[in-house]
Design an enzyme around this catalytic site. Structure first.
Site, short mmCIF file in Angstrom:
data_model
loop_
_atom_site.label_atom_id
_atom_site.label_comp_id
_atom_site.label_asym_id
_atom_site.label_seq_id
_atom_site.Cartn_x
_atom_site.Cartn_y
_atom_site.Cartn_z
N SER A 175 -25.98 22.15 34.53
CA SER A 175 -26.17 21.16 35.60
C SER A 175 -27.51 20.45 35.47
CB SER A 175 -26.09 21.84 36.96
OG SER A 175 -27.22 22.70 37.15
N GLU A 188 -29.77 20.19 37.63
CA GLU A 188 -30.85 21.02 38.19
C GLU A 188 -31.39 21.99 37.15
OE1 GLU A 188 -28.57 19.23 41.35
OE2 GLU A 188 -27.97 20.41 39.62
N GLY A 200 -16.82 31.30 25.06
CA GLY A 200 -16.73 32.17 26.22
C GLY A 200 -18.09 32.49 26.81
N TYR A 201 -18.68 31.53 27.51
CA TYR A 201 -19.99 31.71 28.14
C TYR A 201 -19.88 31.83 29.65
CZ TYR A 201 -22.96 30.71 24.02
OH TYR A 201 -23.62 30.75 22.83
N SER A 202 -19.50 30.73 30.30
CA SER A 202 -19.57 30.65 31.76
C SER A 202 -18.64 31.63 32.45
CB SER A 202 -19.23 29.23 32.23
OG SER A 202 -20.19 28.30 31.75
N GLU A 207 -25.60 21.62 20.80
CA GLU A 207 -24.60 20.82 21.50
C GLU A 207 -24.98 19.35 21.60
OE1 GLU A 207 -21.93 23.20 24.53
OE2 GLU A 207 -23.99 23.14 25.21
N SER A 210 -13.05 25.29 27.52
CA SER A 210 -12.30 24.24 26.83
C SER A 210 -11.52 24.82 25.67
CB SER A 210 -13.26 23.16 26.30
OG SER A 210 -14.04 22.62 27.33
#
Length: 379
Positions: free
Chosen positions: A357, A359, A114-116, A232, A148
């Site tokens: 991302s 960037e 539960g991050y984003s 990760e 996910s």
């Protein structure tokens, strides 16, 4: 780095291959529990006291390679085994490790991350989910997105703001939250370009987590979260690359069978994909032997994200106009059926976005590796 497999690794490979062949043929109903019974979950954890077998770094690579080559089921326990467990080993209390590691090793409890959030994806420090202390619990309110396995998970590790009025990476905590809280946690699948729903939105409405289930102490969530993100791109990256090899081989076979390989431009692109995949493997092996190399996870993400997206584009170019047609076994029961390469193309469009991302990865490399001035952020 000199990376070689020794005779013990060869023996380990044969053991892993035999076990996978035997147990996949039996088609067990619960694959995660079957892996747990065999001691194959958590082979990278220390001391082997949680039901896991111990394996050296090279043997972990062997297991990842054999698992991918055997075409075994996609792991639903990956997040608990490879992300949460090492984080608990590094930052958790003895009680937390005793409570959560054994059921992960047995394949009994699944986890999600539960991050984003809608306003805090690649820029994770913008988190707005709030957790308020209430006696021996925390009450959590907020929204997470692109989660996910949330629809299958028993637990979620949640990064939330526990200090009122805090900003950016200050005042965050890392909480272990049970998902079985009807009326307090709602999971909504997100339908993607592929027609499938691997990701979810998760809404917390006064959800509860025990105060004893804060990892690393209140307010230290950012350090714990960053430690987890560095995990990760470990051994699992090599297994991912075995899957990439299979996808590339299918594209090459299609180019040969359909005659597209005669086009010098397409042929050069195929060779380029092959060469880049070799470089990715060598880079992954090199960084496995260097403890905590700054920027290595970001480099790995940049390499594979762009490579995989280009492979999807190449798969469509090799097929030409036929790439837009549905599969031959298309039926009205599945009006959006995709074949594997069409799925590859559509899903891989997001490879350079999710998980941080391109960037953001370049900013990390610029600031932490090259020592360039930090990006100016508007308050």
């Amino acid at each position: 780095m000199e990376f070689h497999f020794n005779p013990q690794d060869t023996t380990f490979r044969q053991t892993a291959r035999t076990w996978l062949t035997t147990h996949l043929a039996q088609q067990p109903p619960d694959w995660e529990r079957e892996l747990g019974k065999g001691g194959w979950i958590g082979i990278g954890w220390p001391d082997g006291t949680y039901g896991n077998r111990r394996a050296t770094l090279t043997q972990q690579v062997v297991w990842a390679e054999e698992y991918a080559r055997s075409a075994a089921p996609t792991r639903t326990g990956h997040i608990g085994e490879n992300l949460l467990a090492p984080t608990l080993i590094a930052h958790g209390t003895l009680a937390q490790r005793a409570r959560f590691l054994p059921p992960i090793a047995r394949g009994e409890e699944l986890w999600c991350q539960g991050y984003s959030e809608p306003g805090a994806g690649s820029d994770l420090a913008g988190i707005r989910t709030v957790a308020r202390r209430d006696g021996d619990t925390y009450r959590i309110t907020g929204q997470k997105i692109w989660i996910s396995l949330a629809h299958e998970a028993h637990w979620c590790f949640v990064l939330a703001r526990t200090e009122q009025g805090s900003r950016r990476h200050h005042g965050l905590s890392f909480l272990l939250v049970p998902m079985d809280q009807p009326g307090r946690i709602e999971v909504r699948p997100i339908r993607q370009l592929t027609g499938t729903s691997e990701f979810n939105e998760v809404f917390f409405d006064d959800a509860r987590a025990l105060a004893d289930h804060v990892v690393g102490g209140e307010g230290n969530g950012w350090a714990v979260a960053m430690s987890l993100l560095a995990l990760e791109r470990g051994v699992s990256t090599l297994a991912q690359q075995i899957g990439f090899v299979g996808e590339l081989e299918r594209v090459v076979a299609l180019a040969v069978a359909g005659g597209a390989v005669a086009d010098p431009v397409l042929r050069a692109r195929l060779v380029q994909q092959w060469a880049e995949l070799k470089v990715m493997r060598w880079n992954a092996l090199r960084t496995l032997g260097s403890s905590g190399e700054v920027g290595a996870p970001s480099v790995a993400k940049l390499l594979w994200g762009g490579w995989h997206r280009r492979l999807g584009e190449l798969a469509m170019a090799v097929r030409g106009a036929a790439a837009t047609a549905g599969p031959r076994d298309w039926t009205q029961d599945d009006p959006y059926a995709l074949d594997p390469l069409q799925h590859l193309f559509l899903f891989s469009r997001a490879d350079t976005i999710y998980g941080g991302s391109d960037e953001i990865q370049r900013t990390i490399i610029a600031e932490r590796v090259l020592g360039l001035p930090r990006e100016v952020r508007v308050p």
